[in-house]
Design a protein around this motif. Structure first.
Motif, PDB file in Angstrom:
ATOM      1  N   LYS A 185       0.637  -1.522  -0.004  1.00 47.91           N
ATOM      2  CA  LYS A 185      -0.380   0.162  -0.237  1.00 47.91           C
ATOM      3  C   LYS A 185       0.808   1.058   0.439  1.00 47.91           C
ATOM      4  N   PRO A 186       0.634   2.389  -0.680  1.00 51.03           N
ATOM      5  CA  PRO A 186       1.377   3.160  -0.733  1.00 51.03           C
ATOM      6  C   PRO A 186       1.217   4.463   0.719  1.00 51.03           C
ATOM      7  N   PRO A 187       2.085   4.995   0.734  1.00 46.52           N
ATOM      8  CA  PRO A 187       1.774   5.433   3.018  1.00 46.52           C
ATOM      9  C   PRO A 187       0.541   6.707   2.578  1.00 46.52           C
ATOM     10  N   GLN A 188       0.401   6.588   3.877  1.00 44.72           N
ATOM     11  CA  GLN A 188      -0.737   7.212   3.735  1.00 44.72           C
ATOM     12  C   GLN A 188      -0.345   8.891   3.632  1.00 44.72           C
ATOM     13  N   ARG A 189      -1.261  10.235   3.622  1.00 37.18           N
ATOM     14  CA  ARG A 189      -1.004  11.351   3.518  1.00 37.18           C
ATOM     15  C   ARG A 189       0.028  11.982   4.569  1.00 37.18           C
ATOM     16  N   GLY A 190       1.289  12.173   4.373  1.00 39.44           N
ATOM     17  CA  GLY A 190       1.972  12.758   5.761  1.00 39.44           C
ATOM     18  C   GLY A 190       2.494  12.035   6.629  1.00 39.44           C
ATOM     19  N   ILE A 191       2.720  11.258   5.613  1.00 38.25           N
ATOM     20  CA  ILE A 191       3.582  10.186   6.027  1.00 38.25           C
ATOM     21  C   ILE A 191       4.114   9.943   5.178  1.00 38.25           C
ATOM     22  N   PHE A 192       6.222  10.371   4.992  1.00 36.70           N
ATOM     23  CA  PHE A 192       6.782   9.950   3.604  1.00 36.70           C
ATOM     24  C   PHE A 192       8.116   9.491   3.978  1.00 36.70           C
ATOM     25  N   PRO A 193       9.131   8.405   3.392  1.00 36.77           N
ATOM     26  CA  PRO A 193      10.005   8.244   3.120  1.00 36.77           C
ATOM     27  C   PRO A 193      10.927   9.087   3.951  1.00 36.77           C
ATOM     28  N   LEU A 194      12.119   8.082   5.266  1.00 38.03           N
ATOM     29  CA  LEU A 194      13.335   9.518   5.358  1.00 38.03           C
ATOM     30  C   LEU A 194      14.384   9.074   4.000  1.00 38.03           C
ATOM     31  N   ASP A 195      15.032  10.580   4.357  1.00 38.52           N
ATOM     32  CA  ASP A 195      15.936  10.505   3.239  1.00 38.52           C
ATOM     33  C   ASP A 195      17.172   9.919   3.608  1.00 38.52           C
ATOM     34  N   HIS A 196      17.616   8.439   3.379  1.00 38.14           N
ATOM     35  CA  HIS A 196      18.679   7.907   3.834  1.00 38.14           C
ATOM     36  C   HIS A 196      19.859   8.624   2.922  1.00 38.14           C
ATOM     37  N   ASP A 197      19.682   9.048   1.960  1.00 33.87           N
ATOM     38  CA  ASP A 197      20.825   9.466   1.223  1.00 33.87           C
ATOM     39  C   ASP A 197      21.272  10.933   1.109  1.00 33.87           C
ATOM     40  N   SER A 198      20.427  11.498   2.280  1.00 34.09           N
ATOM     41  CA  SER A 198      20.577  13.290   2.553  1.00 34.09           C
ATOM     42  C   SER A 198      20.700  13.888   0.708  1.00 34.09           C
ATOM     43  N   GLU A 199      19.796  14.004   0.343  1.00 38.01           N
ATOM     44  CA  GLU A 199      19.637  14.259  -1.063  1.00 38.01           C
ATOM     45  C   GLU A 199      19.192  15.322  -1.061  1.00 38.01           C
TER      46      GLU A 199
ATOM     47  N   MET B 154       9.340  16.032  -3.364  1.00 41.28           N
ATOM     48  CA  MET B 154       8.671  15.199  -4.593  1.00 41.28           C
ATOM     49  C   MET B 154       9.710  15.159  -5.603  1.00 41.28           C
ATOM     50  N   ASP B 155      10.237  15.808  -6.440  1.00 40.75           N
ATOM     51  CA  ASP B 155      11.659  15.734  -7.521  1.00 40.75           C
ATOM     52  C   ASP B 155      12.584  14.400  -7.338  1.00 40.75           C
ATOM     53  N   ARG B 156      12.552  13.911  -6.101  1.00 37.07           N
ATOM     54  CA  ARG B 156      13.228  12.242  -5.675  1.00 37.07           C
ATOM     55  C   ARG B 156      12.549  11.390  -5.035  1.00 37.07           C
ATOM     56  N   GLU B 157      11.572  10.973  -5.668  1.00 36.07           N
ATOM     57  CA  GLU B 157      10.169  10.426  -5.102  1.00 36.07           C
ATOM     58  C   GLU B 157      10.182  10.220  -3.490  1.00 36.07           C
ATOM     59  N   LEU B 158      10.248  11.007  -2.680  1.00 34.64           N
ATOM     60  CA  LEU B 158      10.689  10.815  -1.436  1.00 34.64           C
ATOM     61  C   LEU B 158       9.452  11.419  -0.342  1.00 34.64           C
ATOM     62  N   MET B 159       8.549  11.776  -1.186  1.00 33.81           N
ATOM     63  CA  MET B 159       6.822  11.790  -0.856  1.00 33.81           C
ATOM     64  C   MET B 159       5.937  12.435  -2.093  1.00 33.81           C
ATOM     65  N   ALA B 160       4.867  11.489  -2.273  1.00 37.91           N
ATOM     66  CA  ALA B 160       4.313  12.194  -3.750  1.00 37.91           C
ATOM     67  C   ALA B 160       3.822  13.346  -3.992  1.00 37.91           C
ATOM     68  N   SER B 161       3.624  13.239  -5.064  1.00 42.90           N
ATOM     69  CA  SER B 161       3.897  14.641  -5.703  1.00 42.90           C
ATOM     70  C   SER B 161       2.643  15.295  -5.749  1.00 42.90           C
ATOM     71  N   GLU B 162       2.513  16.342  -5.721  1.00 42.04           N
ATOM     72  CA  GLU B 162       1.324  17.053  -5.132  1.00 42.04           C
ATOM     73  C   GLU B 162       1.467  18.886  -5.662  1.00 42.04           C
ATOM     74  N   ASP B 163       0.505  19.433  -5.877  1.00 42.25           N
ATOM     75  CA  ASP B 163       0.741  21.032  -6.305  1.00 42.25           C
ATOM     76  C   ASP B 163       1.086  21.822  -4.997  1.00 42.25           C
ATOM     77  N   LEU B 164       1.764  22.564  -4.737  1.00 40.92           N
ATOM     78  CA  LEU B 164       2.272  22.847  -4.214  1.00 40.92           C
ATOM     79  C   LEU B 164       1.648  24.089  -3.166  1.00 40.92           C
ATOM     80  N   ASP B 165       0.447  24.189  -4.529  1.00 43.64           N
ATOM     81  CA  ASP B 165      -0.447  25.690  -3.698  1.00 43.64           C
ATOM     82  C   ASP B 165      -1.405  24.467  -3.471  1.00 43.64           C
TER      83      ASP B 165
END
Length: 111
Positions: free
Chosen positions: A11-25, A59-70
């Motif tokens: 299942k995709p993560p719930q809104r507001g939950i996103f993976p950690l940035d392990h590679d420090s991108e 969002m660019d590195r797919e660490l969270m779902a892409s969404e309109d910033l507005d």
């Protein structure tokens, strides 16, 4: 009975939950934002652009779902301008909330 052969769905993560940035991108963006918050005494509206850049990086590195910033609160209508912090001048002069009320308050069931 072998349960390991059953199909597992992810299942995709719930809104507001996103993976950690392990590679420090996106760490440079995060550090800029955090230092801005410290400099501006946690007045987040003054660091709005840095927050926007950090979320865009995620969002660019797919660490969270892409969404309109507005939709995330970065629209022009949501922009905070000319925010004035309350100076607590009344409290400095000795004002205490509720102290000006005379007498004992009676509740509706005491009347």
């Amino acid at each position: 009975m072998n349960f390991s052969s059953a199909k597992q769905t992810v299942k995709p993560p719930q809104r507001g939950i996103f993976p950690l940035d392990h590679d420090s991108e996106c760490k440079p963006f995060m550090k800029k934002y955090i230092s801005c918050l410290k400099e501006e005494q946690d007045k987040h509206h003054l660091c709005r652009e840095l927050s926007k850049q950090y979320l865009q990086c995620r969002m660019d590195r797919e660490l969270m779902a892409s969404e309109d910033l507005d939709k995330l609160g970065f629209s022009e209508e949501a922009k905070v301008e000319k925010a004035v912090e309350y100076d607590k001048s009344k409290e400095k002069e000795g004002y205490v909330a509720g102290k000006h009320i005379d007498g004992r308050i009676k509740w509706w069931f005491q009347r």
